[in-house]
Each structure stands twice: as structure tokens, then as C-alpha cells.
Design a protein around this motif. Structure first.
Motif, PDB file in Angstrom:
ATOM      1  N   GLU A   1      -8.020  13.377  -5.908  1.00  0.00           N
ATOM      2  CA  GLU A   1      -8.303  13.334  -4.476  1.00  0.00           C
ATOM      3  C   GLU A   1      -9.085  12.070  -4.114  1.00  0.00           C
ATOM      4  O   GLU A   1      -8.793  11.415  -3.114  1.00  0.00           O
ATOM      5  N   GLN A   2     -10.047  11.714  -4.961  1.00  0.00           N
ATOM      6  CA  GLN A   2     -10.817  10.496  -4.694  1.00  0.00           C
ATOM      7  C   GLN A   2      -9.927   9.262  -4.790  1.00  0.00           C
ATOM      8  O   GLN A   2      -9.983   8.364  -3.936  1.00  0.00           O
ATOM      9  N   GLU A   3      -9.090   9.212  -5.832  1.00  0.00           N
ATOM     10  CA  GLU A   3      -8.179   8.070  -5.974  1.00  0.00           C
ATOM     11  C   GLU A   3      -7.203   8.014  -4.815  1.00  0.00           C
ATOM     12  O   GLU A   3      -6.911   6.921  -4.272  1.00  0.00           O
ATOM     13  N   PHE A   4      -6.699   9.196  -4.414  1.00  0.00           N
ATOM     14  CA  PHE A   4      -5.744   9.223  -3.305  1.00  0.00           C
ATOM     15  C   PHE A   4      -6.409   8.815  -1.995  1.00  0.00           C
ATOM     16  O   PHE A   4      -5.795   8.143  -1.151  1.00  0.00           O
ATOM     17  N   GLN A   5      -7.674   9.215  -1.808  1.00  0.00           N
ATOM     18  CA  GLN A   5      -8.376   8.812  -0.589  1.00  0.00           C
ATOM     19  C   GLN A   5      -8.569   7.303  -0.532  1.00  0.00           C
ATOM     20  O   GLN A   5      -8.433   6.691   0.523  1.00  0.00           O
ATOM     21  N   GLU A   6      -8.888   6.702  -1.682  1.00  0.00           N
ATOM     22  CA  GLU A   6      -9.021   5.247  -1.703  1.00  0.00           C
ATOM     23  C   GLU A   6      -7.704   4.567  -1.360  1.00  0.00           C
ATOM     24  O   GLU A   6      -7.667   3.620  -0.567  1.00  0.00           O
ATOM     25  N   LEU A   7      -6.623   5.059  -1.973  1.00  0.00           N
ATOM     26  CA  LEU A   7      -5.315   4.491  -1.647  1.00  0.00           C
ATOM     27  C   LEU A   7      -4.961   4.742  -0.188  1.00  0.00           C
ATOM     28  O   LEU A   7      -4.464   3.835   0.513  1.00  0.00           O
ATOM     29  N   SER A   8      -5.247   5.945   0.284  1.00  0.00           N
ATOM     30  CA  SER A   8      -4.928   6.272   1.677  1.00  0.00           C
ATOM     31  C   SER A   8      -5.767   5.443   2.638  1.00  0.00           C
ATOM     32  O   SER A   8      -5.281   4.996   3.684  1.00  0.00           O
ATOM     33  N   ARG A   9      -7.046   5.241   2.267  1.00  0.00           N
ATOM     34  CA  ARG A   9      -7.904   4.426   3.123  1.00  0.00           C
ATOM     35  C   ARG A   9      -7.376   2.993   3.228  1.00  0.00           C
ATOM     36  O   ARG A   9      -7.320   2.409   4.314  1.00  0.00           O
ATOM     37  N   GLY A  10      -6.969   2.421   2.111  1.00  0.00           N
ATOM     38  CA  GLY A  10      -6.384   1.083   2.154  1.00  0.00           C
ATOM     39  C   GLY A  10      -5.097   1.040   2.957  1.00  0.00           C
ATOM     40  O   GLY A  10      -4.852   0.100   3.711  1.00  0.00           O
ATOM     41  N   PHE A  11      -4.284   2.099   2.802  1.00  0.00           N
ATOM     42  CA  PHE A  11      -3.028   2.153   3.557  1.00  0.00           C
ATOM     43  C   PHE A  11      -3.292   2.291   5.050  1.00  0.00           C
ATOM     44  O   PHE A  11      -2.654   1.612   5.874  1.00  0.00           O
ATOM     45  N   VAL A  12      -4.244   3.161   5.407  1.00  0.00           N
ATOM     46  CA  VAL A  12      -4.560   3.353   6.834  1.00  0.00           C
ATOM     47  C   VAL A  12      -5.112   2.065   7.438  1.00  0.00           C
ATOM     48  O   VAL A  12      -4.739   1.664   8.548  1.00  0.00           O
ATOM     49  N   THR A  13      -6.002   1.387   6.701  1.00  0.00           N
ATOM     50  CA  THR A  13      -6.560   0.124   7.198  1.00  0.00           C
ATOM     51  C   THR A  13      -5.468  -0.919   7.383  1.00  0.00           C
ATOM     52  O   THR A  13      -5.418  -1.617   8.409  1.00  0.00           O
ATOM     53  N   ALA A  14      -4.598  -1.030   6.382  1.00  0.00           N
ATOM     54  CA  ALA A  14      -3.501  -1.993   6.490  1.00  0.00           C
ATOM     55  C   ALA A  14      -2.564  -1.639   7.646  1.00  0.00           C
ATOM     56  O   ALA A  14      -2.087  -2.521   8.372  1.00  0.00           O
ATOM     57  N   LYS A  15      -2.344  -0.337   7.838  1.00  0.00           N
ATOM     58  CA  LYS A  15      -1.445   0.086   8.925  1.00  0.00           C
ATOM     59  C   LYS A  15      -2.093  -0.192  10.285  1.00  0.00           C
ATOM     60  O   LYS A  15      -1.412  -0.654  11.220  1.00  0.00           O
TER      61      LYS A  15
ATOM     62  N   GLN B   1       0.829  -1.207   0.000  1.00  0.00           N
ATOM     63  CA  GLN B   1       0.000   0.000   0.000  1.00  0.00           C
ATOM     64  C   GLN B   1       0.865   1.259   0.000  1.00  0.00           C
ATOM     65  O   GLN B   1       0.565   2.236  -0.704  1.00  0.00           O
ATOM     66  N   GLU B   2       1.927   1.249   0.778  1.00  0.00           N
ATOM     67  CA  GLU B   2       2.814   2.414   0.838  1.00  0.00           C
ATOM     68  C   GLU B   2       3.498   2.646  -0.506  1.00  0.00           C
ATOM     69  O   GLU B   2       3.640   3.788  -0.967  1.00  0.00           O
ATOM     70  N   ALA B   3       3.928   1.556  -1.153  1.00  0.00           N
ATOM     71  CA  ALA B   3       4.538   1.691  -2.471  1.00  0.00           C
ATOM     72  C   ALA B   3       3.523   2.230  -3.475  1.00  0.00           C
ATOM     73  O   ALA B   3       3.860   3.052  -4.344  1.00  0.00           O
ATOM     74  N   GLY B   4       2.266   1.771  -3.366  1.00  0.00           N
ATOM     75  CA  GLY B   4       1.236   2.308  -4.255  1.00  0.00           C
ATOM     76  C   GLY B   4       1.008   3.795  -4.054  1.00  0.00           C
ATOM     77  O   GLY B   4       0.823   4.542  -5.015  1.00  0.00           O
ATOM     78  N   VAL B   5       1.040   4.250  -2.795  1.00  0.00           N
ATOM     79  CA  VAL B   5       0.867   5.674  -2.506  1.00  0.00           C
ATOM     80  C   VAL B   5       2.045   6.468  -3.066  1.00  0.00           C
ATOM     81  O   VAL B   5       1.859   7.544  -3.677  1.00  0.00           O
ATOM     82  N   ARG B   6       3.254   5.941  -2.884  1.00  0.00           N
ATOM     83  CA  ARG B   6       4.427   6.648  -3.418  1.00  0.00           C
ATOM     84  C   ARG B   6       4.369   6.728  -4.942  1.00  0.00           C
ATOM     85  O   ARG B   6       4.669   7.765  -5.543  1.00  0.00           O
ATOM     86  N   ASP B   7       4.001   5.619  -5.581  1.00  0.00           N
ATOM     87  CA  ASP B   7       3.916   5.614  -7.042  1.00  0.00           C
ATOM     88  C   ASP B   7       2.827   6.580  -7.521  1.00  0.00           C
ATOM     89  O   ASP B   7       3.005   7.286  -8.520  1.00  0.00           O
ATOM     90  N   PHE B   8       1.713   6.612  -6.792  1.00  0.00           N
ATOM     91  CA  PHE B   8       0.637   7.543  -7.165  1.00  0.00           C
ATOM     92  C   PHE B   8       1.116   8.982  -7.047  1.00  0.00           C
ATOM     93  O   PHE B   8       0.826   9.814  -7.926  1.00  0.00           O
ATOM     94  N   ARG B   9       1.836   9.286  -5.976  1.00  0.00           N
ATOM     95  CA  ARG B   9       2.345  10.650  -5.817  1.00  0.00           C
ATOM     96  C   ARG B   9       3.346  10.999  -6.898  1.00  0.00           C
ATOM     97  O   ARG B   9       3.389  12.130  -7.398  1.00  0.00           O
ATOM     98  N   ALA B  10       4.204  10.008  -7.264  1.00  0.00           N
ATOM     99  CA  ALA B  10       5.201  10.288  -8.303  1.00  0.00           C
ATOM    100  C   ALA B  10       4.544  10.485  -9.660  1.00  0.00           C
ATOM    101  O   ALA B  10       4.963  11.345 -10.454  1.00  0.00           O
ATOM    102  N   ARG B  11       3.496   9.691  -9.954  1.00  0.00           N
ATOM    103  CA  ARG B  11       2.845   9.805 -11.263  1.00  0.00           C
ATOM    104  C   ARG B  11       1.957  11.038 -11.363  1.00  0.00           C
ATOM    105  O   ARG B  11       1.689  11.534 -12.458  1.00  0.00           O
ATOM    106  N   HIS B  12       1.454  11.501 -10.256  1.00  0.00           N
ATOM    107  CA  HIS B  12       0.517  12.624 -10.287  1.00  0.00           C
ATOM    108  C   HIS B  12       1.042  13.796  -9.461  1.00  0.00           C
ATOM    109  O   HIS B  12       0.293  14.437  -8.724  1.00  0.00           O
ATOM    110  N   THR B  13       2.322  14.072  -9.636  1.00  0.00           N
ATOM    111  CA  THR B  13       2.897  15.222  -8.946  1.00  0.00           C
ATOM    112  C   THR B  13       2.259  16.514  -9.461  1.00  0.00           C
ATOM    113  O   THR B  13       2.155  16.736 -10.669  1.00  0.00           O
TER     114      THR B  13
END
Length: 478
Positions: free
Chosen positions: A319-333, A196-208
Motif C-alpha cells: 500500500e505504501q509503495e502503491f501510494q508513492e507510485l499513485s502520488r507520482g502518477f497523480v502529480t504528473a497527471k 508513471q502509468e506504465a509503472g503503476v500497471r507493472d506494479f499491479r501485475a507484479r503484485h496481483t
């Protein structure tokens, strides 16, 4: 002939039968009683010894270290009992301690193991808890019965030791399995968190530049670029005005008049041409260069504005895509943190069980050899034998009377023949007949004595070393 209807009371009839069958009654009574007494006195003694095991609660309060070993004590005791009562465990114990030597020669091993299961008894001691009102097991008794009191006590103590060791082993195994399970789950949760963290980093890098956090910066930059574009437009208007004025001044007639005026001024001043014509030409080209530069800057500003407008427009979707990724990351964390806490508790519980600081069994009272046998109860067996002998003798007397077809009294004859009886002639025995009767009595006495001896020997043979008969006759004795 036995027709006793209307002939006196039952007591009178009984006395008459006793007078005629007393020897038969005595012989049957003696035979039955002799067999009962012979069995009661020849049965082997069965002893029982009991070991008491105390249930010690956690030595470290559960408020500090929570045990990962769950389940009721009674359930764990049943599980331990099933393990100890298994065929392999009991067969090994029978072989090691040399139990049931006679039985092993006569029956299969499964029957010997089953007999030992019946000889072992587990009894729980419970007390009512004041807070909950439920019963809690504080100790339990392990009993074993057998022939030799020393061996019986040894077997009871061995069983108690097995329960203590098996309980510690079961608790350590459960704690270790819980820690191992949580360790595996924790590793899987860590992998999910990393993914999940790698997905968040990749999302941030692709959508800077399109991330929700950058919305304010994008709007400020867009506003600044629009201000710069507005200023550029104003500069372009100013440059165009300047160029138009310069173009107006460069008309031929205006240029000729300006040249004449300049020539007159030079003549008056006596000066030479100073090259202002070249400067004037350069001044004419300067507005064009500025306009060209301003147009290039305008194009750049418009490209930047379009880019930032696309960022702003795509920001809600990002923002919606990031929230979904963040929600998955927060749940996993959160799952990882919860498993990490449980794993740490499980490790503490495992250390607690390995150091024997958790709930343990301790032998409170070891089994000692019994001084008095548990079975058989010889007095009770003899009393039962007396009652059985009396019943058998009475039954034999009644059967003999039923089978006897002779007449013993005038009334029996009259009731049968319905003719008058004129006289009764008594039997007069001769000397030879008297001698013959004496020999018969002597032979009968010898036969009865031999019969009694044979009955006693047979009873001794049947009951001697017969543990199964003791258990059958003592069934129901705790």
C-alpha cells in the motif's frame, strides 16, 4: 595712457572712449553683426513632421481569450525601438530613401546612422486609469526632422509603419514561442504520465493479490479457507473414528464369531454366500482413501492460507509503495492537465494574434509635410548676433584703450609726469598731410567694405547647407 582713477563717472569715461574709438567700435560691430546676420540668413531650413500611432486594445475580451503576450506596453515599445533604431534597419532606410546625401560623403556610415537616431523622436501619450490610478499609454508620436519637408513626412510615415508591423510581428512571435514552449513541455509531461502509468500497471501485475484494494477479498478468502480447513480437520477426525471402528470389528475372534453367525444364518435360510466378504474388505479400505484425500486437501488449504496470509502481511508495504507510485502518477497527471489547459489557451492566443485581433498599433494621423521650418529661428539668432556684436565692439574699445600709450588730456599728462603743464600747442596739418589723411580714409573705407563683404561671404560659406550648425544653434528646440 589709461589712468582714469578719479576722473568722472563711468558714463563720462565711456563717452570719451567712444569719441576716440567710434570708428573702431563701428567697424567691429558691423563685422560681427554682418557675420551673425550672414550665418542666420544662410542656414538651411530644418523641418519636422509627426505621425500619431494609436494603441488599440484587445478586440476580443480577455475573459474569453487570454493573451499569452505579457509585459508592459512601454517595455515592448522600447524593445521595438531598439530593433528599428538598429544600424541595419536605419542604414537600409537611409539608402532606400536617399537621406543625408552630403553627410554620407563626409563622415562614416556609423556617424550618419547616429545622426538619424538623434533626428527621430518618440513621445508617449499617457492617461491615468480610474480604477488603478496608473498611467496607461493610449498613443505615441513619431517625429523626424530633416531638410526636405516631403522627405521628412515620408520618413515619419515609414517609421510609423515599421512600428505597426514590428509590433504585430513581435506579438505573433511571442505567442508562437509560448505555444511552442508549452507544446514541448506538454509532450514531456505526457511522457512522464505514460511512464508513471506504465509503472503503476507493472506494479499491479507484479503484485496481483497484494494490492490495497484487494485486502478485503484476501481477508474474506483467508476466512473461507480457514473455515474449510476447520471442516477438513473435522472430516479427518470422523474418518479416523470410522476407521478405528472398522479396525475393531476386523479382529480375528470377532471375525470368526461373525462368520459362524453368518454361516448359521445361511444354513437356516438355505442361501449361498453372497460375496459380502469382498464388500466388507472394500468398506475397510474406504476410510483410508478418505483420510488420504482429506490430508491432501489439508495440505492444499494450508498452502493457500499461507499464501493469503503473506498477501495480507505484505499489503501495508504494498500500500505504501502503491501510494508513492499513485502520488507520482497523480502529480504528473495534474501537471499534464494544467499544461494542456495552458497549451489550449496559448493556441487560442496564437490564433488571436495571427488574425490581428489582439493589441495592435494603428496609424491615427499620418505625417504631412510641414509648412514652417522647425529651425533655425533666424530672429532669435539675429538678436543674439546684435548682442554679441555690441559686446565685441565694447571689448574691442576697452582693449584699444588699454593698449594706447598716448596722452589725450592735460590731466593724464599731469597724473603721469607730476610737473606743471605750461601750454598746449594744437596740431596744424599741412595740405600734403590733409591729402594723405584723405587717402587713408578712402583706403580704410574700401578695406572695411571689402572686409564686410568677405565676412558675409565667409559666413555664407560656413552656414550654407550646414545642417550640423543648425542643430548646434537650435539645440534644446523640441
Amino acid at each position: 595712457m589709461s589712468h582714469y582713477v578719479g576722473r568722472g563717472t563711468v558714463l563720462e569715461l565711456g563717452l570719451e572712449m567712444w569719441s576716440r574709438r567710434r570708428w573702431l567700435v563701428l567697424v567691429v560691430f558691423a563685422m560681427t553683426l554682418a557675420s551673425a546676420v550672414g550665418i542666420a540668413t544662410s542656414l538651411p531650413n530644418i523641418y519636422r513632421s509627426t505621425a500619431t500611432v494609436l494603441v488599440e486594445r484587445h478586440q476580443v475580451p480577455e475573459a474569453f481569450v487570454r493573451s499569452s503576450v505579457t509585459g508592459e506596453l512601454e517595455t515592448r515599445l522600447q524593445t521595438i525601438s531598439q530593433g528599428i533604431m538598429s544600424r541595419g534597419k536605419l542604414d537600409d532606410l537611409i539608402t532606400r530613401l536617399g537621406l543625408y546625401p552630403d553627410l554620407r560623403d563626409r563622415v562614416p556610415a556609423e556617424a550618419v546612422v547616429e545622426q538619424m537616431r538623434r533626428d527621430i523622436k518618440l513621445e508617449l501619450r499617457e492617461v491615468a486609469q480610474q480604477m488603478t490610478g496608473r498611467s496607461a499609454t493610449v498613443s505615441f508620436n513619431l517625429s523626424y526632422r530633416g531638410r526636405d519637408p516631403e522627405t521628412v513626412a515620408k520618413v515619419a510615415n515609414t517609421l510609423a509603419t515599421l512600428y505597426v508591423e514590428e509590433n504585430s510581428k513581435v506579438r505573433e512571435q511571442q505567442a508562437s514561442q509560448a505555444a511552442q514552449f508549452l507544446r514541448i513541455q506538454l509532450a514531456e509531461a505526457k511522457n512522464r504520465v505514460d511512464a508513471q502509468e506504465a509503472g503503476v500497471r507493472d506494479f499491479r501485475a507484479r503484485h496481483t493479490g497484494e494490492l490495497p484494494q484487494q485486502m478485503g477479498v484476501n481477508l474474506a478468502t483467508l476466512e473461507r479457507l480457514q473455515a474449510q480447513l476447520h471442516l477438513n480437520s473435522a472430516n479427518q477426525l470422523r474418518a479416523r473414528d470410522q476407521r478405528m471402528r472398522q479396525q475393531a470389528e476386523s479382529y480375528p475372534e470377532v471375525v470368526r464369531v461373525k462368520a459362524e453367525i453368518a454361516a448359521l444364518e445361511r444354513e437356516l435360510a438355505g442361501a449361498k454366500p453372497d460375496g459380502n466378504s469382498a464388500a466388507d474388505a472394500a468398506a475397510l479400505d474406504e476410510p483410508d482413501a478418505e483420510i488420504k484425500a482429506l490430508k491432501a486437501e489439508e495440505q492444499r488449504l494450508r498452502r493457500d492460507i499461507n499464501a493469503y496470509q503473506r498477501r495480507v502481511e505484505s499489503s501495508p508495504q504494498r500500500e505504501q509503495e502503491f501510494q508513492e507510485l499513485s502520488r507520482g502518477f497523480v502529480t504528473a497527471k495534474e501537471t499534464y492537465d494544467s499544461l494542456l489547459k495552458r497549451y489550449e489557451d496559448a493556441q487560442l492566443s496564437e490564433n488571436l494574434e495571427q488574425s490581428r485581433q489582439g493589441e495592435q498599433f494603428r496609424i491615427l494621423d499620418s505625417a504631412i509635410p510641414a509648412k514652417q521650418p522647425l529651425a533655425p529661428n533666424r530672429i532669435r539668432l539675429i538678436l543674439v548676433g546684435v548682442l554679441l556684436s555690441m559686446g565685441t565692439a565694447a571689448a574691442a574699445m576697452v582693449v584699444a584703450e588699454r593698449l594706447d600709450t598716448s596722452f589725450h588730456t592735460f590731466d593724464e599728462l599731469r597724473s603721469f609726469a607730476r610737473v606743471p603743464v605750461l601750454a598746449s600747442i594744437p596740431h596744424v596739418a599741412s595740405a600734403a598731410e590733409t591729402a594723405r589723411l584723405a587717402r587713408r580714409r578712402w583706403l580704410a573705407t574700401v578695406s572695411i567694405a571689402l572686409g564686410l563683404a568677405l565676412v558675409v561671404l565667409a559666413a555664407h560659406h560656413v552656414a550654407h547647407e550646414n545642417e550640423q550648425l543648425v542643430r548646434i544653434l537650435s539645440r534644446g528646440v523640441s
